[in-house]
Design a protein around this motif. Structure first.
Motif, PDB file in Angstrom:
ATOM      1  N   ALA A  17      18.212 -45.889 -24.253  1.00 19.65           N
ATOM      2  CA  ALA A  17      17.229 -46.752 -24.899  1.00 19.65           C
ATOM      3  C   ALA A  17      16.733 -47.838 -23.951  1.00 19.65           C
ATOM      4  N   GLY A  18      17.355 -47.943 -22.782  1.00 16.36           N
ATOM      5  CA  GLY A  18      16.866 -48.858 -21.767  1.00 16.36           C
ATOM      6  C   GLY A  18      17.082 -50.323 -22.116  1.00 16.36           C
ATOM      7  N   MET A  19      16.200 -51.157 -21.580  1.00 11.83           N
ATOM      8  CA  MET A  19      16.304 -52.600 -21.770  1.00 11.83           C
ATOM      9  C   MET A  19      15.608 -53.012 -23.059  1.00 11.83           C
ATOM     10  N   ALA A  20      16.248 -53.902 -23.791  1.00 11.32           N
ATOM     11  CA  ALA A  20      15.658 -54.383 -25.039  1.00 11.32           C
ATOM     12  C   ALA A  20      14.594 -55.435 -24.751  1.00 11.32           C
ATOM     13  N   PRO A  21      13.520 -55.457 -25.532  1.00 12.00           N
ATOM     14  CA  PRO A  21      12.517 -56.518 -25.349  1.00 12.00           C
ATOM     15  C   PRO A  21      13.116 -57.906 -25.547  1.00 12.00           C
ATOM     16  N   ARG A  22      14.123 -57.996 -26.422  1.00  8.40           N
ATOM     17  CA  ARG A  22      14.772 -59.279 -26.694  1.00  8.40           C
ATOM     18  C   ARG A  22      16.266 -59.060 -26.839  1.00  8.40           C
TER      19      ARG A  22
ATOM     20  N   ALA B 111      14.208 -69.682 -24.834  1.00  9.78           N
ATOM     21  CA  ALA B 111      14.104 -68.331 -24.287  1.00  9.78           C
ATOM     22  C   ALA B 111      14.072 -68.398 -22.764  1.00  9.78           C
ATOM     23  N   VAL B 112      14.546 -67.309 -22.145  1.00 12.84           N
ATOM     24  CA  VAL B 112      14.414 -67.106 -20.706  1.00 12.84           C
ATOM     25  C   VAL B 112      13.627 -65.820 -20.523  1.00 12.84           C
ATOM     26  N   LEU B 113      12.456 -65.911 -19.900  1.00 14.97           N
ATOM     27  CA  LEU B 113      11.599 -64.744 -19.701  1.00 14.97           C
ATOM     28  C   LEU B 113      11.989 -64.000 -18.429  1.00 14.97           C
ATOM     29  N   LEU B 114      12.081 -62.679 -18.531  1.00 13.60           N
ATOM     30  CA  LEU B 114      12.418 -61.812 -17.403  1.00 13.60           C
ATOM     31  C   LEU B 114      11.239 -60.896 -17.099  1.00 13.60           C
ATOM     32  N   GLY B 115      11.033 -60.584 -15.820  1.00 17.19           N
ATOM     33  CA  GLY B 115       9.830 -59.880 -15.399  1.00 17.19           C
ATOM     34  C   GLY B 115       9.932 -58.369 -15.338  1.00 17.19           C
ATOM     35  N   HIS B 116      10.796 -57.748 -16.124  1.00 20.52           N
ATOM     36  CA  HIS B 116      10.922 -56.292 -16.100  1.00 20.52           C
ATOM     37  C   HIS B 116       9.665 -55.627 -16.664  1.00 20.52           C
ATOM     38  N   THR B 117       9.243 -54.568 -16.005  1.00 13.70           N
ATOM     39  CA  THR B 117       8.015 -53.872 -16.366  1.00 13.70           C
ATOM     40  C   THR B 117       8.312 -52.492 -16.965  1.00 13.70           C
ATOM     41  N   LEU B 118       7.252 -51.816 -17.363  1.00 14.13           N
ATOM     42  CA  LEU B 118       7.364 -50.454 -17.874  1.00 14.13           C
ATOM     43  C   LEU B 118       8.008 -49.537 -16.834  1.00 14.13           C
ATOM     44  N   ASP B 119       7.694 -49.736 -15.557  1.00 13.39           N
ATOM     45  CA  ASP B 119       8.293 -48.923 -14.492  1.00 13.39           C
ATOM     46  C   ASP B 119       9.791 -49.159 -14.397  1.00 13.39           C
ATOM     47  N   ASP B 120      10.212 -50.416 -14.524  1.00 11.20           N
ATOM     48  CA  ASP B 120      11.647 -50.722 -14.519  1.00 11.20           C
ATOM     49  C   ASP B 120      12.348 -50.018 -15.672  1.00 11.20           C
ATOM     50  N   GLN B 121      11.688 -49.971 -16.825  1.00  5.40           N
ATOM     51  CA  GLN B 121      12.268 -49.305 -17.989  1.00  5.40           C
ATOM     52  C   GLN B 121      12.453 -47.812 -17.723  1.00  5.40           C
ATOM     53  N   ALA B 122      11.455 -47.177 -17.131  1.00  7.16           N
ATOM     54  CA  ALA B 122      11.554 -45.755 -16.815  1.00  7.16           C
ATOM     55  C   ALA B 122      12.695 -45.486 -15.840  1.00  7.16           C
ATOM     56  N   GLU B 123      12.850 -46.350 -14.851  1.00  5.32           N
ATOM     57  CA  GLU B 123      13.948 -46.199 -13.892  1.00  5.32           C
ATOM     58  C   GLU B 123      15.300 -46.324 -14.591  1.00  5.32           C
ATOM     59  N   THR B 124      15.400 -47.242 -15.542  1.00  2.00           N
ATOM     60  CA  THR B 124      16.639 -47.445 -16.273  1.00  2.00           C
ATOM     61  C   THR B 124      17.007 -46.203 -17.079  1.00  2.00           C
ATOM     62  N   VAL B 125      16.009 -45.563 -17.688  1.00  2.00           N
ATOM     63  CA  VAL B 125      16.265 -44.339 -18.455  1.00  2.00           C
ATOM     64  C   VAL B 125      16.799 -43.239 -17.539  1.00  2.00           C
ATOM     65  N   LEU B 126      16.192 -43.064 -16.374  1.00  2.00           N
ATOM     66  CA  LEU B 126      16.647 -42.034 -15.444  1.00  2.00           C
ATOM     67  C   LEU B 126      18.066 -42.310 -14.948  1.00  2.00           C
TER      68      LEU B 126
ATOM     69  N   ARG C 132       8.410 -44.643 -23.078  1.00  2.00           N
ATOM     70  CA  ARG C 132       8.189 -44.370 -24.502  1.00  2.00           C
ATOM     71  C   ARG C 132       9.446 -43.763 -25.134  1.00  2.00           C
ATOM     72  N   THR C 133      10.130 -42.906 -24.393  1.00  2.00           N
ATOM     73  CA  THR C 133      11.391 -42.336 -24.875  1.00  2.00           C
ATOM     74  C   THR C 133      12.414 -43.437 -25.137  1.00  2.00           C
ATOM     75  N   ALA C 134      12.486 -44.405 -24.226  1.00  5.28           N
ATOM     76  CA  ALA C 134      13.408 -45.521 -24.417  1.00  5.28           C
ATOM     77  C   ALA C 134      13.072 -46.289 -25.688  1.00  5.28           C
ATOM     78  N   HIS C 135      11.794 -46.509 -25.915  1.00  2.00           N
ATOM     79  CA  HIS C 135      11.364 -47.254 -27.104  1.00  2.00           C
ATOM     80  C   HIS C 135      11.779 -46.517 -28.390  1.00  2.00           C
ATOM     81  N   LEU C 136      11.598 -45.200 -28.414  1.00  2.00           N
ATOM     82  CA  LEU C 136      11.956 -44.413 -29.592  1.00  2.00           C
ATOM     83  C   LEU C 136      13.473 -44.343 -29.779  1.00  2.00           C
ATOM     84  N   LEU C 137      14.203 -44.152 -28.687  1.00  2.00           N
ATOM     85  CA  LEU C 137      15.656 -44.063 -28.784  1.00  2.00           C
ATOM     86  C   LEU C 137      16.280 -45.391 -29.205  1.00  2.00           C
ATOM     87  N   ARG C 138      15.636 -46.491 -28.839  1.00  2.00           N
ATOM     88  CA  ARG C 138      16.187 -47.790 -29.244  1.00  2.00           C
ATOM     89  C   ARG C 138      16.168 -47.926 -30.758  1.00  2.00           C
ATOM     90  N   ALA C 139      15.106 -47.480 -31.403  1.00  2.00           N
ATOM     91  CA  ALA C 139      15.057 -47.539 -32.858  1.00  2.00           C
ATOM     92  C   ALA C 139      16.151 -46.671 -33.472  1.00  2.00           C
TER      93      ALA C 139
END
Length: 326
Positions: free
Chosen positions: A145-150, A117-132, A214-221
């Protein structure tokens, strides 16, 4: 520090055999992640290393990359690599071009070190920016749906943690480097970070960042479920290569089968068919997919639809044919 280490610990529990690498720019988020990985990897007996990528876009970037590498070594990570990449100009703009080069370099490093695995440091704030940013482009559910956890070898263990929480976990004595591009209004993400999100928080109340993530998390599913249905629908509709001269070498999809699918599924099938035919993903727009769909839903003998990459879609013999222009 505890929350960051707990997030990394949970991710390591789902990593297979092989070492784990952390991608570190020298910024606060990735330094906090690197420190947590070094500590947790020692605790569970996992080999852990680090990689920093120098894009060569700023003065003294090579020296800075060497300093980041030295910091990773001091944390106890091994192996540590400093990679220098050349940015090839493409249709995605400077941000997209740099991101593509960075991920390619990280993927190659993972292969060299047989990393699990390669770990990336994206945070909840980065996810919100991606959605916008996705909303601004008029994107569909997959983009929102933003960035996937994996994603393959890449893991983002900090997506549920705020930037403030993560940055508070930078070890004492480690000095983060702040990329000036992060504050440069010439970049869309910087404008979202420093202008748009603060304005939303001010006008709509606190919690907007968490709500967007949270919207990104729901839309990803939802997007994952629709993609599964689209894959099944595409397999069922495929009729094979064309035999007639006009579309020789094309792949066809039964119109009746496509028409029976809900539009959300059908559009995914049409997009996937266009990409497989050779249309570039960054060039294929929703308008293109809508035009292809008109060959099914609004058929009145049209000649066809021309797509980027010299791909033409035609309707003949009860099927849509995707092939290269001759």
């Amino acid at each position: 520090m505890l929350q960051v280490r707990r997030a990394v610990r949970a991710e390591l529990a789902h990593v297979g055999d092989g070492c784990v690498l952390v991608a570190c720019s020298g910024g606060a988020d990735s330094l906090a992640l690197a420190a947590a990985l070094a500590a947790e990897a020692r605790r569970v007996g996992v080999a852990a290393g680090g990689v920093t990528v120098d894009h060569g876009l700023q003065q003294d970037s090579a020296r800075r990359a060497r300093n980041v590498g030295a910091t990773l070594v001091a944390m106890g990570l091994d192996p540590v690599e400093s990679l220098h990449v050349r940015i090839a100009r493409g249709p995605s703009g400077p941000e997209g071009d740099a991101r593509r080069a960075r991920y390619s370099a990280l993927q190659a490093a993972a292969a060299r070190h047989r990393a699990a695995a390669v770990l990336l440091g994206h945070t909840l704030d980065d996810q919100a920016e991606t959605v916008l940013l996705g909303l601004a482009r008029g994107s569909g559910a997959r983009s929102l749906a933003g960035m996937a956890p994996r994603t393959g070898v890449f893991r983002r263990p900090l997506l549920r943690l705020s930037r403030r929480t993560v940055r508070a976990a930078v070890p004492d004595g480690v000095e983060p480097w702040e990329d000036p591009h992060n504050a440069d209004a010439a970049y869309a993400r910087a404008r979202v970070r420093h202008r748009v999100l603060p304005a939303l928080e001010a006008e709509l109340g606190p919690g907007m960042t968490e709500a967007l993530a949270r919207t990104a998390h729901l839309l990803r599913a939802d997007a994952d479920a629709l993609d599964t249905l689209a894959h099944e629908a595409k397999e069922a509709a495929t009729v094979g290569p064309a035999e007639h001269t006009a579309t020789a070498g094309s792949v066809g999809y039964d119109v009746t089968a496509l028409a029976s699918s809900p539009r959300a599924v059908r559009w995914r099938v049409l997009r996937a068919a266009a990409l497989e035919a050779g249309c570039g993903g960054s060039d294929l727009t929703a308008a293109h997919v809508e035009s292809i769909d008109a060959l099914i839903s609004e058929w009145h003998g049209q000649k066809g639809v021309d797509l980027p990459g010299a791909i033409r879609v035609t309707r003949s013999g009860g099927a849509l044919w995707f092939g290269r222009m001759t």
